[in-house]
Structure formats: structure tokens, C-alpha cells
Design a protein around this motif. Structure first.
Motif, PDB file in Angstrom:
ATOM      1  N   GLN A  82       1.124  -1.323  -0.254  1.00 46.65           N
ATOM      2  CA  GLN A  82      -0.081  -0.266  -0.175  1.00 46.65           C
ATOM      3  C   GLN A  82       1.022   1.389  -0.461  1.00 46.65           C
ATOM      4  OE1 GLN A  82      -2.936  -0.010  -0.077  1.00 46.65           O
ATOM      5  NE2 GLN A  82      -3.798   2.162  -0.328  1.00 46.65           N
ATOM      6  N   PRO A  83       1.155   1.774  -1.189  1.00 42.14           N
ATOM      7  CA  PRO A  83       2.100   2.924  -1.415  1.00 42.14           C
ATOM      8  C   PRO A  83       0.859   4.292  -0.624  1.00 42.14           C
ATOM      9  CG  PRO A  83       2.018   1.984  -3.297  1.00 42.14           C
ATOM     10  CD  PRO A  83       1.390   1.260  -2.500  1.00 42.14           C
ATOM     11  N   THR A  84       1.841   5.250  -0.030  1.00 40.88           N
ATOM     12  CA  THR A  84       1.404   6.406   0.463  1.00 40.88           C
ATOM     13  C   THR A  84       2.030   7.560  -0.254  1.00 40.88           C
ATOM     14  OG1 THR A  84       0.862   7.536   2.675  1.00 40.88           O
ATOM     15  CG2 THR A  84       3.644   6.558   1.758  1.00 40.88           C
ATOM     16  N   ALA A  85       0.989   8.410   0.101  1.00 43.73           N
ATOM     17  CA  ALA A  85       0.843  10.669  -0.821  1.00 43.73           C
ATOM     18  C   ALA A  85       1.841  10.773   0.009  1.00 43.73           C
ATOM     19  CB  ALA A  85       0.083  11.024  -1.162  1.00 43.73           C
ATOM     20  N   VAL A  86       2.455  10.148   1.393  1.00 40.05           N
ATOM     21  CA  VAL A  86       3.021  10.990   1.829  1.00 40.05           C
ATOM     22  C   VAL A  86       4.151  11.116   2.012  1.00 40.05           C
ATOM     23  CG1 VAL A  86       4.017  11.075   4.872  1.00 40.05           C
ATOM     24  CG2 VAL A  86       1.535  10.518   4.403  1.00 40.05           C
ATOM     25  N   LYS A  87       5.471  12.527   1.935  1.00 38.56           N
ATOM     26  CA  LYS A  87       6.981  12.231   1.792  1.00 38.56           C
ATOM     27  C   LYS A  87       7.368  12.597   2.737  1.00 38.56           C
ATOM     28  CE  LYS A  87       5.151  13.040  -2.663  1.00 38.56           C
ATOM     29  NZ  LYS A  87       5.004  12.265  -3.438  1.00 38.56           N
ATOM     30  N   ASP A  88       7.131  13.059   3.946  1.00 38.69           N
ATOM     31  CA  ASP A  88       8.186  13.482   4.776  1.00 38.69           C
ATOM     32  C   ASP A  88       7.338  12.952   6.126  1.00 38.69           C
ATOM     33  OD1 ASP A  88       9.525  13.720   6.720  1.00 38.69           O
ATOM     34  OD2 ASP A  88       9.487  16.110   6.487  1.00 38.69           O
ATOM     35  N   PHE A  89       7.374  11.061   6.606  1.00 40.36           N
ATOM     36  CA  PHE A  89       7.024  10.934   7.851  1.00 40.36           C
ATOM     37  C   PHE A  89       6.964  11.638   9.184  1.00 40.36           C
ATOM     38  CE2 PHE A  89       5.196   7.204   5.947  1.00 40.36           C
ATOM     39  CZ  PHE A  89       3.948   7.395   5.337  1.00 40.36           C
ATOM     40  N   HIS A  90       8.726  13.464   9.418  1.00 36.11           N
ATOM     41  CA  HIS A  90       8.246  13.931  10.040  1.00 36.11           C
ATOM     42  C   HIS A  90       7.935  14.898  10.011  1.00 36.11           C
ATOM     43  CE1 HIS A  90      11.514  11.194  12.472  1.00 36.11           C
ATOM     44  NE2 HIS A  90      11.947  11.105  10.925  1.00 36.11           N
ATOM     45  N   LYS A  92       4.902  16.624  10.697  1.00 37.15           N
ATOM     46  CA  LYS A  92       3.381  15.874  11.549  1.00 37.15           C
ATOM     47  C   LYS A  92       2.139  17.196  10.919  1.00 37.15           C
ATOM     48  CE  LYS A  92       1.191  16.369  16.520  1.00 37.15           C
ATOM     49  NZ  LYS A  92      -0.113  16.596  15.642  1.00 37.15           N
ATOM     50  N   ASP A  93       2.127  17.884  10.308  1.00 37.71           N
ATOM     51  CA  ASP A  93       0.980  18.739   9.833  1.00 37.71           C
ATOM     52  C   ASP A  93       0.201  17.754   8.913  1.00 37.71           C
ATOM     53  OD1 ASP A  93       0.725  20.664  11.163  1.00 37.71           O
ATOM     54  OD2 ASP A  93       1.652  22.077  10.261  1.00 37.71           O
ATOM     55  N   GLU A  94       1.052  16.922   7.481  1.00 35.19           N
ATOM     56  CA  GLU A  94       0.803  16.678   7.089  1.00 35.19           C
ATOM     57  C   GLU A  94       0.713  14.788   7.183  1.00 35.19           C
ATOM     58  OE1 GLU A  94       3.167  14.284   2.301  1.00 35.19           O
ATOM     59  OE2 GLU A  94       4.623  15.298   4.099  1.00 35.19           O
ATOM     60  N   VAL A  95       1.342  14.154   7.914  1.00 34.42           N
ATOM     61  CA  VAL A  95       0.611  13.449   8.377  1.00 34.42           C
ATOM     62  C   VAL A  95      -0.816  13.255   9.014  1.00 34.42           C
ATOM     63  CG1 VAL A  95       1.661  10.793  10.522  1.00 34.42           C
ATOM     64  CG2 VAL A  95       2.850  12.175   8.864  1.00 34.42           C
ATOM     65  N   ASP A  96      -0.926  14.568   9.732  1.00 34.36           N
ATOM     66  CA  ASP A  96      -1.695  14.084   9.992  1.00 34.36           C
ATOM     67  C   ASP A  96      -3.706  14.791   9.679  1.00 34.36           C
ATOM     68  OD1 ASP A  96      -1.585  14.780  12.950  1.00 34.36           O
ATOM     69  OD2 ASP A  96      -0.925  16.512  13.082  1.00 34.36           O
ATOM     70  N   GLN A 141       1.827  14.715  25.364  1.00 31.71           N
ATOM     71  CA  GLN A 141       0.630  14.340  24.819  1.00 31.71           C
ATOM     72  C   GLN A 141       1.365  12.851  24.177  1.00 31.71           C
ATOM     73  OE1 GLN A 141      -2.753  15.418  25.127  1.00 31.71           O
ATOM     74  NE2 GLN A 141      -1.808  16.240  26.831  1.00 31.71           N
ATOM     75  N   HIS A 142       0.551  11.451  24.552  1.00 38.58           N
ATOM     76  CA  HIS A 142       1.662  10.276  24.410  1.00 38.58           C
ATOM     77  C   HIS A 142       1.134  10.415  22.457  1.00 38.58           C
ATOM     78  CE1 HIS A 142       3.986   7.016  23.859  1.00 38.58           C
ATOM     79  NE2 HIS A 142       3.218   6.038  24.000  1.00 38.58           N
ATOM     80  N   SER A 143       0.793  10.679  21.372  1.00 39.54           N
ATOM     81  CA  SER A 143       0.969  10.576  20.608  1.00 39.54           C
ATOM     82  C   SER A 143       1.257  12.119  19.365  1.00 39.54           C
ATOM     83  CB  SER A 143      -0.849  11.332  20.258  1.00 39.54           C
ATOM     84  OG  SER A 143      -0.884  11.137  18.860  1.00 39.54           O
ATOM     85  N   GLY A 144       1.678  11.472  18.098  1.00 37.76           N
ATOM     86  CA  GLY A 144       2.400  12.395  17.041  1.00 37.76           C
ATOM     87  C   GLY A 144       3.420  12.417  17.562  1.00 37.76           C
ATOM     88  N   GLY A 145       4.052  11.912  18.337  1.00 38.95           N
ATOM     89  CA  GLY A 145       5.487  12.495  18.417  1.00 38.95           C
ATOM     90  C   GLY A 145       6.837  11.352  18.524  1.00 38.95           C
TER      91      GLY A 145
END
Length: 310
Positions: A82-90, A92-96, A141-145
Motif C-alpha cells: 500500500q504505497p502512501t502519498a506522504v512525503k515526509d513522516f516527520h 506532523k501536519d502532513e501525517v495528520d 501528549q503520547h501521540s504524534g511524537g
């Protein structure tokens, strides 16, 4: 009778396929049997457990050459391309904005669920996070880090936590919905560092996960770790807090991993399936893979979600 014979033949063939898989001898950490306080404290860049744990020699089989053999409702896990359109997993705004919606749609496709709700994500890395762990935080907050890999055999939710999470998630997101007859909480896991990775993820065939002792491990999200007796001091209402299941070692547990995962591989595994006629959970943990002495640092992202059948 002929159908039964064919099914037995297929089962024997699958057993031979699994037994012939490449094997890795490694160590996995398990909680010790016995009676003691079990808690997991997490803060930015670091995580610790109370209680006592021991490393055990374990055989982990390589599932990648037979990747299509594994079924979510049989083994408790499966892999998909399953390819992803996300370019940079670091980013945060793009991942969200992008990734959580991708995950929800893919889980709907893989499971046939009517609705899927993503409930946050975490990047984990085997890189040195010492400096990050020493940073002062407020209201962590234990999410998105970014956190280290979890280093012991566990399932992120025990049954009571899973039931509360499903009920809360459905009411919050579908207040006018008809209700659900089944829920499934999963982790959607992807590596995004080049293969091979030094600390991949081991998955326990869920059918073999009931062989040893298990405990609940209450989650405490903190800015600073308590010290001394404060780590295990009584906490009012702890029984209603979020808790994982942690496992003692049993030779009957059957462990797998997918070697050389690429960025296009997505691994889906169960935290809790309310339909216990299927394999309904999948213990898992990070482990050191000795197969590749020059392996790359692992970077991975996991998304927790709840799927509903109405």
C-alpha cells in the motif's frame, strides 16, 4: 468427507510451509510470572516499566517469503502492499492531514468494516533519543511524537480498555449512528527507513498467545518519571485507566516477522477484536535481528484505529 480430507491436506501443507520458513534465534523480553505492580510510564523520548522482566531465547520465523499466507482473522496479522502519498513522516501536519485518512480507507478495504476511525499515531526509531528524553516537557501528549521501540511482549490494550475505547470512539464520531455489532482495534504499521532494519517488529500468532501468564500494564503519561516508591504507590481509579496486556514467556508462542520491509509495505495487526470466533489479538514487540549485521536504523510509524461493523 472429501471436503474434510482436502481441508486436512491444506492444513498440513500450511504447517509444512510455516515449518520450512527461515528462522532467526534472538532474545525477546517478557514480564516475569508473579505478583507485583505492573505499570508503564511514558514521557517524551523514553518509556519505563515497573515490575520485573527477563529476556528469553526465542525463534522468530521470517514471514516475508510467504507473505500472502498470513490472514488477519487466522494469525491476527497480515501484510499488504500500500504505497502512501506522504512525503515526509516527520512532518506532523502532513501525517495528520494525509496519512490518517489513507489508513482509514485502507483498513476499510482490508477488513470490510463499515466505518474506521484513526485514533492517533506515533513514530518509533531505534536511533539514540537520549537528548530528546532529557528535554523538559509540559503536558506531554503520547501521540504524534517520536519514541523508542517498545521492548517487551505486549498488546497495547487489555479487554476492558478496548471495550471502553470502542464505545467512546463510536459515540464521539457517530452520535446518530445505529450502533455496532463488532469492533476491531488495530495497529497499522509501516517502516520508512531503508531495509533491512536493525530492530524490526516480531508478531505472535494470536492462536498461540494464551499459553503463559499475562498481566495488565497500566499506562501513565507523564512529563517526568516518578522515582522510588512513587513508581508503585497506590493510585485511585487505576482500574479504570488505559492498560495494556503483557505476557510471560511460553515456548508454545509462535513468533514471526517480515524481513526487509519497504516503505510500500503496510502491516496490520490486532489489538482487540470483539468477535472472538476469529483470532482476536496479536502480541508483538521489537527485537534485534542478527541476520543483518549492517542493518539500518529502524524508523517506523504506527496508527491506532477502531473499525466498526454496524
Amino acid at each position: 468427507m472429501a471436503t474434510a480430507a482436502r481441508n486436512l491436506g491444506a492444513s498440513a501443507e500450511f504447517d509444512r510451509m510455516e515449518e520450512s520458513a527461515r528462522q532467526v534465534e534472538t532474545s525477546i523480553r517478557f514480564v516475569d510470572p508473579g505478583d507485583f505492580v505492573t505499570r508503564r510510564y511514558v514521557r517524551a523520548g523514553a518509556e519505563i516499566n515497573t515490575g520485573t522482566y527477563s529476556d528469553h531465547r526465542v525463534t522468530v520465523r521470517d514471514a516475508m517469503p510467504i507473505r500472502d499466507h498470513f490472514e488477519l482473522d487466522v494469525h491476527g496479522f497480515r501484510i499488504a502492499t500500500q504505497p502512501t502519498a506522504v512525503k515526509d513522516f516527520h512532518d506532523k501536519d502532513e501525517v495528520d492531514r494525509v496519512y490518517e485518512r489513507e489508513v482509514e480507507e485502507h483498513i476499510r478495504q482490508l477488513t470490510g468494516a463499515d466505518k474506521v476511525v484513526a485514533r492517533g499515531w506515533m513514530v518509533r526509531t531505534s536511533a539514540d533519543l537520549t537528548n530528546r528524553a532529557q528535554e523538559k516537557t509540559e503536558n506531554y501528549q503520547h501521540s504524534g511524537g517520536i519514541q523508542p521501540p517498545a521492548g517487551e511482549a505486549h498488546v497495547d490494550l487489555n479487554t476492558a480498555t478496548a471495550q471502553r475505547m470502542a464505545e467512546f470512539t463510536y459515540k464521539k464520531n457517530f452520535p446518530d449512528g445505529p450502533g455496532y455489532k463488532r469492533f476491531l482495534i488495530t495497529s497499522y504499521w509501516r517502516t520508512f527507513s531503508p531495509p533491512p532494519q536493525d530492530v524490526p517488529l516480531a508478531l505472535c500468532d494470536g492462536r498461540s498467545s494464551f499459553a503463559g501468564e499475562e498481566k495488565s500494564n497500566t499506562l501513565f503519561v507523564v512529563d517526568e518519571f516518578p522515582v522510588g516508591d512513587a513508581l508503585t504507590a497506590p493510585v485511585e481509579g487505576e482500574g479504570a485507566m488505559m492498560a495494556a496486556s503483557i505476557f510471560s514467556h511460553s515456548p508454545a508462542m509462535r513468533w514471526w516477522y517480515f524481513s526487509n520491509m519497504t516503505r510500500d509495505d503496510a502491516l496490520l495487526f490486532k489489538f482487540h477484536d470483539s468477535d472472538h470466533s476469529h483470532t482476536w489479538r496479536c502480541p508483538h514487540t521489537a527485537f534485534h535481528d542478527p541476520s543483518f549485521p549492517d542493518a539500518n536504523i529502524r524508523e517506523s510509524i504506527e496508527v491506532r484505529s477502531v473499525a466498526f461493523w454496524e
